[in-house]
Scaffold this motif. Structure first.
Motif, PDB file in Angstrom:
ATOM      1  N   SER A 279       0.852  -1.193   0.000  1.00  0.00           N
ATOM      2  CA  SER A 279       0.000   0.000   0.000  1.00  0.00           C
ATOM      3  C   SER A 279       0.888   1.244   0.000  1.00  0.00           C
ATOM      4  N   TYR A 280       0.369   2.319  -0.576  1.00  0.00           N
ATOM      5  CA  TYR A 280       1.125   3.570  -0.690  1.00  0.00           C
ATOM      6  C   TYR A 280       0.436   4.706   0.078  1.00  0.00           C
ATOM      7  N   LEU A 281      -0.845   4.929  -0.195  1.00  0.00           N
ATOM      8  CA  LEU A 281      -1.673   5.841   0.599  1.00  0.00           C
ATOM      9  C   LEU A 281      -0.976   7.167   0.869  1.00  0.00           C
ATOM     10  N   GLY A 282      -0.792   7.511   2.157  1.00  0.00           N
ATOM     11  CA  GLY A 282      -0.197   8.796   2.517  1.00  0.00           C
ATOM     12  C   GLY A 282       1.278   8.910   2.216  1.00  0.00           C
ATOM     13  N   ALA A 283       1.912   7.823   1.773  1.00  0.00           N
ATOM     14  CA  ALA A 283       3.315   7.889   1.360  1.00  0.00           C
ATOM     15  C   ALA A 283       3.450   8.557  -0.006  1.00  0.00           C
ATOM     16  N   ILE A 284       2.309   8.792  -0.666  1.00  0.00           N
ATOM     17  CA  ILE A 284       2.309   9.531  -1.936  1.00  0.00           C
ATOM     18  C   ILE A 284       2.045  11.000  -1.627  1.00  0.00           C
ATOM     19  N   GLY A 285       2.926  11.857  -2.101  1.00  0.00           N
ATOM     20  CA  GLY A 285       2.800  13.284  -1.849  1.00  0.00           C
ATOM     21  C   GLY A 285       1.752  13.940  -2.739  1.00  0.00           C
ATOM     22  N   PRO A 286       1.620  15.263  -2.633  1.00  0.00           N
ATOM     23  CA  PRO A 286       0.602  15.988  -3.393  1.00  0.00           C
ATOM     24  C   PRO A 286       0.939  16.103  -4.879  1.00  0.00           C
ATOM     25  N   GLY A 287      -0.101  16.425  -5.680  1.00  0.00           N
ATOM     26  CA  GLY A 287       0.098  16.639  -7.108  1.00  0.00           C
ATOM     27  C   GLY A 287       0.809  17.955  -7.347  1.00  0.00           C
ATOM     28  N   PRO A 288       1.302  18.165  -8.548  1.00  0.00           N
ATOM     29  CA  PRO A 288       1.130  17.286  -9.722  1.00  0.00           C
ATOM     30  C   PRO A 288       2.136  16.135  -9.812  1.00  0.00           C
ATOM     31  N   ASN A 289       3.166  16.143  -8.936  1.00  0.00           N
ATOM     32  CA  ASN A 289       4.203  15.113  -9.068  1.00  0.00           C
ATOM     33  C   ASN A 289       3.871  13.822  -8.330  1.00  0.00           C
ATOM     34  N   TYR A 290       3.069  13.916  -7.278  1.00  0.00           N
ATOM     35  CA  TYR A 290       2.665  12.734  -6.490  1.00  0.00           C
ATOM     36  C   TYR A 290       3.880  11.879  -6.127  1.00  0.00           C
ATOM     37  N   THR A 291       4.873  12.507  -5.545  1.00  0.00           N
ATOM     38  CA  THR A 291       6.122  11.831  -5.220  1.00  0.00           C
ATOM     39  C   THR A 291       5.934  10.827  -4.073  1.00  0.00           C
ATOM     40  N   ILE A 292       6.358   9.601  -4.297  1.00  0.00           N
ATOM     41  CA  ILE A 292       6.305   8.584  -3.254  1.00  0.00           C
ATOM     42  C   ILE A 292       7.485   8.791  -2.314  1.00  0.00           C
ATOM     43  N   ASN A 293       7.224   8.724  -1.021  1.00  0.00           N
ATOM     44  CA  ASN A 293       8.282   8.883  -0.020  1.00  0.00           C
ATOM     45  C   ASN A 293       9.444   7.936  -0.350  1.00  0.00           C
ATOM     46  N   PRO A 294      10.647   8.482  -0.600  1.00  0.00           N
ATOM     47  CA  PRO A 294      11.780   7.636  -1.000  1.00  0.00           C
ATOM     48  C   PRO A 294      12.105   6.540   0.004  1.00  0.00           C
ATOM     49  N   SER A 295      11.929   6.805   1.289  1.00  0.00           N
ATOM     50  CA  SER A 295      12.243   5.779   2.286  1.00  0.00           C
ATOM     51  C   SER A 295      11.297   4.596   2.166  1.00  0.00           C
ATOM     52  N   TRP A 296      10.029   4.872   1.779  1.00  0.00           N
ATOM     53  CA  TRP A 296       9.080   3.776   1.605  1.00  0.00           C
ATOM     54  C   TRP A 296       9.426   2.958   0.363  1.00  0.00           C
ATOM     55  N   LEU A 297       9.754   3.621  -0.724  1.00  0.00           N
ATOM     56  CA  LEU A 297      10.160   2.898  -1.929  1.00  0.00           C
ATOM     57  C   LEU A 297      11.413   2.065  -1.674  1.00  0.00           C
ATOM     58  N   ASN A 298      12.331   2.623  -0.896  1.00  0.00           N
ATOM     59  CA  ASN A 298      13.559   1.879  -0.582  1.00  0.00           C
ATOM     60  C   ASN A 298      13.268   0.650   0.262  1.00  0.00           C
ATOM     61  N   ARG A 299      12.321   0.777   1.192  1.00  0.00           N
ATOM     62  CA  ARG A 299      11.971  -0.385   2.017  1.00  0.00           C
ATOM     63  C   ARG A 299      11.293  -1.465   1.174  1.00  0.00           C
ATOM     64  N   ILE A 300      10.442  -1.050   0.260  1.00  0.00           N
ATOM     65  CA  ILE A 300       9.818  -2.008  -0.656  1.00  0.00           C
ATOM     66  C   ILE A 300      10.899  -2.757  -1.428  1.00  0.00           C
ATOM     67  N   GLN A 301      11.857  -2.009  -1.939  1.00  0.00           N
ATOM     68  CA  GLN A 301      12.942  -2.632  -2.696  1.00  0.00           C
ATOM     69  C   GLN A 301      13.758  -3.585  -1.828  1.00  0.00           C
ATOM     70  N   GLU A 302      13.983  -3.202  -0.583  1.00  0.00           N
ATOM     71  CA  GLU A 302      14.753  -4.061   0.321  1.00  0.00           C
ATOM     72  C   GLU A 302      14.054  -5.407   0.525  1.00  0.00           C
ATOM     73  N   VAL A 303      12.738  -5.371   0.737  1.00  0.00           N
ATOM     74  CA  VAL A 303      11.993  -6.615   0.929  1.00  0.00           C
ATOM     75  C   VAL A 303      11.942  -7.424  -0.371  1.00  0.00           C
ATOM     76  N   VAL A 304      11.752  -6.742  -1.488  1.00  0.00           N
ATOM     77  CA  VAL A 304      11.804  -7.423  -2.785  1.00  0.00           C
ATOM     78  C   VAL A 304      13.131  -8.158  -2.933  1.00  0.00           C
ATOM     79  N   ASN A 305      14.207  -7.492  -2.574  1.00  0.00           N
ATOM     80  CA  ASN A 305      15.537  -8.088  -2.739  1.00  0.00           C
ATOM     81  C   ASN A 305      15.745  -9.325  -1.870  1.00  0.00           C
ATOM     82  N   TYR A 306      15.083  -9.372  -0.710  1.00  0.00           N
ATOM     83  CA  TYR A 306      15.186 -10.575   0.124  1.00  0.00           C
ATOM     84  C   TYR A 306      14.823 -11.818  -0.692  1.00  0.00           C
ATOM     85  N   ALA A 307      13.792 -11.688  -1.516  1.00  0.00           N
ATOM     86  CA  ALA A 307      13.334 -12.814  -2.330  1.00  0.00           C
ATOM     87  C   ALA A 307      14.049 -12.880  -3.674  1.00  0.00           C
ATOM     88  N   TYR A 308      14.147 -11.753  -4.333  1.00  0.00           N
ATOM     89  CA  TYR A 308      14.732 -11.698  -5.673  1.00  0.00           C
ATOM     90  C   TYR A 308      16.179 -12.195  -5.675  1.00  0.00           C
TER      91      TYR A 308
END
Length: 408
Positions: A96-125
């Motif tokens: 889920s992303y929810l409030g980790a997505i910032g305001p428009g027009p760029n709707y930037t996802i919090n970099p720390s959240w994206l990095n954590r997603i990648q870290e967990v992905v890497n555990y399996a990948y």
């Protein structure tokens, strides 16, 4: 194949050449269909038995994603290794992303959240597993901060936000190989169980098209990556039937992918019959042809229903080269009501995986981390122990094509 009826020329040679051309074309068309199905069969075979890391990266608190919010510990490499050692080859990571997505027009996802997603992905990948990540709770009306709402009047804003979010996610993972699969959404619908409504279904189709176009345009391996899309509430009837689902076009796909192959998969879920699989009650605790007490067995949703459901998906999609993924299935623990319940849970898991094997579909068991009453968990995520070896064994035998359980 083009018919020759009414097209015979005065020259016998011309007719013979026309027939030859017709047969050649038919052979090529058949070869193309076979190749497309072969590609689909290969990815399903490679995915093997699948497992969901449920109630973790899609967990939320106060409108923000929080992986420990729903009572599970922080995800570790050791947990993923335990799942892998049990025989699973694919891990689906709901996000889920929810409030980790910032305001428009760029709707930037919090970099720390994206990095954590990648870290967990890497555990399996990094362990050689196939990995699926999606946008999970952003479309649930009962989740604080949800915004991917198909019957909202704010579709222009929603679609812009959706596009920007997937652009960032896709760029984060563009260099991963084909063992990473991106999934457009999860159980997206208007929140009312029943027949799909419009324009809600049309908006879901639009989200899928935005997803495919956006991911493809980021380039790298995303141009040829397998993409997983879903219809109305990942419901089999409402996806395979004539209820409004449309396949997205794939016009930005890499030219390196043979024209006759697909790179789009179709996601559905299977929790039928619900009174056995998900209803928090001790009334229905048995399932399948081996059930011993008719009063504890549902009146519907048995092996014949399961077979018909997956055949429907096979006919609608797999025969056209689009692999089917049963992205969630499973049944809750009711052993406190019926000591034989886990036997039937295993029978159900074996039947789903074996029937999916029969119809060329991949399966990913829903594990929410809960191992007590009403839990789906196969592993204790704190002690890193297997809690349901019988269900895991049933999953593996079903994926291996060992067949359905026999009657008692």
């Amino acid at each position: 194949m083009v018919s020759l009826t009414g097209k015979i020329r005065v020259s016998f040679l011309a007719a013979l050449l026309a027939v030859a051309a017709s047969v050649y074309g038919a052979t090529n068309a058949a070869s193309a269909d076979t190749a497309a199905q072969s590609s689909a069969s290969q990815i399903v075979a490679d995915m093997g038995a699948g497992w969901n890391l449920g109630n973790q990266l899609e967990a939320t608190t106060n409108g923000y994603p929080s992986e420990t919010a729903w009572g599970q510990p922080v995800v570790t490499q050791a947990l993923i290794d335990k799942v892998r050692s049990a025989g699973f080859k694919t891990i689906r990571i709901p996000v889920s992303y929810l409030g980790a997505i910032g305001p428009g027009p760029n709707y930037t996802i919090n970099p720390s959240w994206l990095n954590r997603i990648q870290e967990v992905v890497n555990y399996a990948y990094n362990r050689g597993l196939h990995v699926l990540i999606n946008m999970h709770g952003d479309g649930y009306k009962n989740v604080n901060g949800s915004w991917l709402i198909c019957d909202s009047a704010s579709q222009t804003t929603i679609k812009a936000k959706y596009q920007k979010a997937w652009q960032q996610i896709a760029n984060k993972f563009k260099n991963y190989d084909q063992r990473l699969i991106l999934e457009s959404m999860n159980e997206e619908f208007d929140g009312q169980y029943g027949r799909p409504t419009q324009p809600c279904y049309s908006n879901i189709n639009s989200y899928n098209q935005i997803f495919v176009d956006t991911v493809r345009k980021t380039g790298g391996n995303n141009a040829s990556r397998w993409l997983l899309i879903a219809g109305w509430n990942t419901n089999i009837d409402y996806t395979a039937g004539n209820y409004g689902f449309t396949l997205p076009s794939d016009q930005y796909r890499s030219s390196s992918v043979p024209a006759n192959e697909r790179r789009i998969m179709i996601s559905v879920h299977h929790y039928a019959p619900w009174d056995f699989a998900g209803e928090e009650s001790g009334t229905i605790t048995q399932w399948g042809r081996a059930a011993t007490d008719p009063s504890k067995k549902s009146t519907w949703g048995q092996e014949d229903y399961l077979d018909a459901q997956l055949k429907m998906m096979y006919d609608a999609f797999a025969t056209k080269g689009y692999p089917v993924v049963v992205g969630e299935y499973g049944s809750i623990d009711k052993s406190s009501f019926d000591s034989s319940n886990n036997r039937y849970r295993a029978d159900f898991a074996r039947a789903v995986t074996a029937t999916a094997k029969k119809y060329g579909a991949a399966t990913i068991y829903w594990d929410n981390g809960a191992t007590a009453r009403y839990g789906f968990g196969l592993f204790d995520r704190r002690s890193l122990t297997v809690t349901q070896p019988g269900i895991i064994s049933a999953i593996m035998s079903g994926v291996a094509g060992a067949g359905l359980p026999s009657a008692a």
